[in-house]
Write a protein that holds these residues in place. Sequence first.
Motif, short mmCIF file in Angstrom:
data_model
loop_
_atom_site.label_atom_id
_atom_site.label_comp_id
_atom_site.label_asym_id
_atom_site.label_seq_id
_atom_site.Cartn_x
_atom_site.Cartn_y
_atom_site.Cartn_z
N LEU A 1 76.72 25.83 -35.81
CA LEU A 1 75.32 26.05 -36.17
C LEU A 1 74.80 27.31 -35.51
CD1 LEU A 1 73.96 22.43 -35.56
CD2 LEU A 1 74.81 23.35 -37.70
N LYS A 2 73.87 27.97 -36.17
CA LYS A 2 73.08 29.03 -35.55
C LYS A 2 71.62 28.69 -35.82
CE LYS A 2 72.71 34.06 -35.04
NZ LYS A 2 73.36 34.14 -33.74
N MET A 3 70.92 28.29 -34.78
CA MET A 3 69.55 27.81 -34.93
C MET A 3 68.59 28.84 -34.34
SD MET A 3 68.06 24.02 -33.99
CE MET A 3 68.95 23.22 -35.32
N PHE A 4 67.53 29.14 -35.10
CA PHE A 4 66.57 30.17 -34.70
C PHE A 4 65.26 29.53 -34.27
CE2 PHE A 4 69.53 32.37 -37.37
CZ PHE A 4 69.61 33.66 -36.86
N ASP A 5 64.85 29.85 -33.04
CA ASP A 5 63.52 29.51 -32.58
C ASP A 5 62.59 30.66 -32.95
OD1 ASP A 5 61.42 28.24 -31.25
OD2 ASP A 5 61.89 29.22 -29.36
N ILE B 1 64.66 33.89 -31.85
CA ILE B 1 65.88 33.84 -31.03
C ILE B 1 66.92 32.96 -31.71
CG2 ILE B 1 66.84 33.24 -28.78
CD1 ILE B 1 64.85 35.52 -28.65
N GLY B 2 68.09 33.51 -32.00
CA GLY B 2 69.18 32.76 -32.60
C GLY B 2 70.16 32.27 -31.55
N VAL B 3 70.48 30.98 -31.59
CA VAL B 3 71.39 30.38 -30.61
C VAL B 3 72.55 29.74 -31.35
CG1 VAL B 3 71.61 28.75 -28.71
CG2 VAL B 3 69.43 29.90 -29.11
N ASP B 4 73.78 30.11 -30.98
CA ASP B 4 74.98 29.53 -31.57
C ASP B 4 75.42 28.31 -30.77
OD1 ASP B 4 75.86 31.51 -33.74
OD2 ASP B 4 75.59 32.83 -32.03
N PHE B 5 75.75 27.21 -31.46
CA PHE B 5 76.27 26.03 -30.79
C PHE B 5 76.96 25.15 -31.83
CE2 PHE B 5 72.19 24.81 -32.41
CZ PHE B 5 72.22 23.45 -32.64
N THR B 6 77.55 24.07 -31.38
CA THR B 6 78.21 23.14 -32.30
C THR B 6 77.57 21.77 -32.14
OG1 THR B 6 79.92 22.62 -30.66
CG2 THR B 6 80.41 24.36 -32.27
N TRP B 7 77.50 21.05 -33.25
CA TRP B 7 77.02 19.66 -33.26
C TRP B 7 78.12 18.84 -33.92
CZ3 TRP B 7 72.59 17.45 -31.26
CH2 TRP B 7 72.34 16.13 -31.64
N VAL C 1 60.30 16.19 -26.08
CA VAL C 1 60.23 15.81 -24.67
C VAL C 1 61.21 14.70 -24.35
CG1 VAL C 1 58.74 14.83 -22.89
CG2 VAL C 1 57.84 16.57 -24.43
N SER C 2 61.22 13.62 -25.15
CA SER C 2 62.07 12.46 -24.85
C SER C 2 63.44 12.52 -25.54
CB SER C 2 61.36 11.18 -25.27
OG SER C 2 61.26 11.10 -26.69
N GLY C 3 63.56 13.35 -26.58
CA GLY C 3 64.83 13.42 -27.32
C GLY C 3 64.92 12.42 -28.45
N GLU C 4 63.86 11.66 -28.67
CA GLU C 4 63.86 10.66 -29.73
C GLU C 4 63.98 11.32 -31.10
OE1 GLU C 4 60.81 7.21 -31.49
OE2 GLU C 4 60.32 8.33 -29.66
N GLY C 5 64.84 10.79 -31.96
CA GLY C 5 64.96 11.24 -33.33
C GLY C 5 65.81 12.48 -33.55
N ILE C 6 66.44 13.02 -32.49
CA ILE C 6 67.22 14.24 -32.64
C ILE C 6 68.42 14.02 -33.57
CG2 ILE C 6 68.62 15.98 -31.46
CD1 ILE C 6 65.63 16.20 -30.90
N ALA C 7 69.14 12.91 -33.37
CA ALA C 7 70.31 12.63 -34.21
C ALA C 7 69.90 12.48 -35.67
CB ALA C 7 71.02 11.37 -33.72
N ILE D 1 67.83 19.79 -28.25
CA ILE D 1 69.01 19.74 -29.11
C ILE D 1 70.21 20.37 -28.40
CG2 ILE D 1 70.01 20.62 -31.26
CD1 ILE D 1 67.22 20.43 -32.50
N LEU D 2 69.97 21.48 -27.70
CA LEU D 2 71.05 22.19 -27.00
C LEU D 2 71.48 21.48 -25.73
CD1 LEU D 2 69.67 25.84 -27.31
CD2 LEU D 2 71.53 24.84 -28.62
N GLY D 3 70.58 20.67 -25.16
CA GLY D 3 70.90 20.00 -23.90
C GLY D 3 70.77 20.89 -22.69
N GLU D 4 70.01 21.99 -22.81
CA GLU D 4 69.80 22.90 -21.68
C GLU D 4 68.50 23.66 -21.89
OE1 GLU D 4 71.99 26.67 -21.58
OE2 GLU D 4 73.13 25.95 -23.30
#
Length: 467
Positions: A245-249, A234-240, A351-357, A215-218
């Motif tokens: 968004l702040k997403m927690f793993d 782990i909380g990561v701040d990003f924009t979509w 792995v492939s990124g399918e369904g992320i959107a 989702i983050l692209g990195e």
Amino acid sequence: MFTIAIIGRPNVGKSTLFNRLVGKKLALVDDQPGVTRDRREGEAKLGDLTFTIIDTAGLEEGEALSLAGRMRAQTEAAITQADAIFFMIDARAGIMPDDRFFANLLRRADKPLILLANKAEGRGGGAGALEAFELGLGEPVPLSAEHGDGFAELYAAICEALPDLTAEEPEAAEAAEAKTFADDEDGSELDITKALRIAIIGRPNAGKSTLLNRILGEDRLLTGPEAGITRDAIGVDFTWGERKLKMFDTAGLRRRARVEDKLEKLAGADGLRAARFAEVVVLLIDATIPFEKQDLTLADLVAREGRALVIALNKWDLVEDRGTLLRELREEAARLLRQVSGVPVVPVSGVSGEGIAALMEAIFRVHETWNKRISTAKLNRWLASALETTPPPAVAGRRIKIRYITQLRARPPYFVVFGNQLDHLPESYKRFLMNGLRQTFDLPGVPIRLSTKTSENPYAERRSKRG
């Protein structure tokens, strides 16, 4: 705002300092080394300084593809990101060979470096702080992250290392004050200017970190074939798009009966805490072994905590006959999770990124539903129709009368029904009302709260006096 990364070998007190600076126990802390594996960011405050602080895994030597090597890569990414570095040693243990090795590594990073001699309280700590001069990194700052000693000296060292970044302009100070005031305002209406808090939970090895990296692209989070790599939430701040968004793993969650290791218990508690404070929870399920008992337990926990829920079927790239399986799993979710009927079920592949959107769209949609408010007039028009077709049953020969309904609040939708004899209203009829609310007002995937309030009888006291 500037960024500082805390670097050092395992168990020197990096997470303790991180927690002290952010003012919360965000990072897991334990006596055994190697607790922290991913890098974690937080907003630190020290005097009038506000900056981003990064907690990192303890620096260890290891092959690039080994767990230690991948942890070290995360730490090196933090060094690249930072404006300055806290290099921390254990003053009680003194200078160790690894300290010398990594001091040379950091010297080549060409970043302002502040040497911290942690655990410097007491006689042993003082001697170790003096020994730190041998590293050739300038004068060490003796401190105790656990007890809060030495932070005035730490403040001065930061200002000396970053003179341009610590001299805040008046306009910036006013803007920060205005932002703080705005952040303090709270309301149940949907506010897209605030970061939407999302937690990803699931069983171990479901692929949570891999999905978030996609989702983050990195490669922001540590991943690998080993189960239980993630420990901290782990909380990561990003924009979509335009959304913040702040997403927690989170760590993989197993049944409590199977958890014996102390660190796993701490990591599990940290993950559950992230879920409780999230607005939307993504329950990540392995599509090759879906809807295990633990998956259902986690979904029920999310519903009881009143969070919006999205189910993501990961490893969809490994599935055959996708159309049939997806239809069956959505029917199974509807049957097994009636408390969040209509919950979105989205196939994805980290792995492939399918369904992320599609997953992100489902998150935004269910969050909007979670914030939904319905006018009292619409609710009571629906209630009148529902009572006419299916009136509540009589109790002991006395008719239960429902007078009206209103929504008390959102996040999640919470309704109150008023009337007479409602203390005796059967649970089955309450479920009937909640299902009607969900279907009529389009409330899929969120728990619904319904309480009853019996109207007081003004003649009850008069009757008791006559008796």
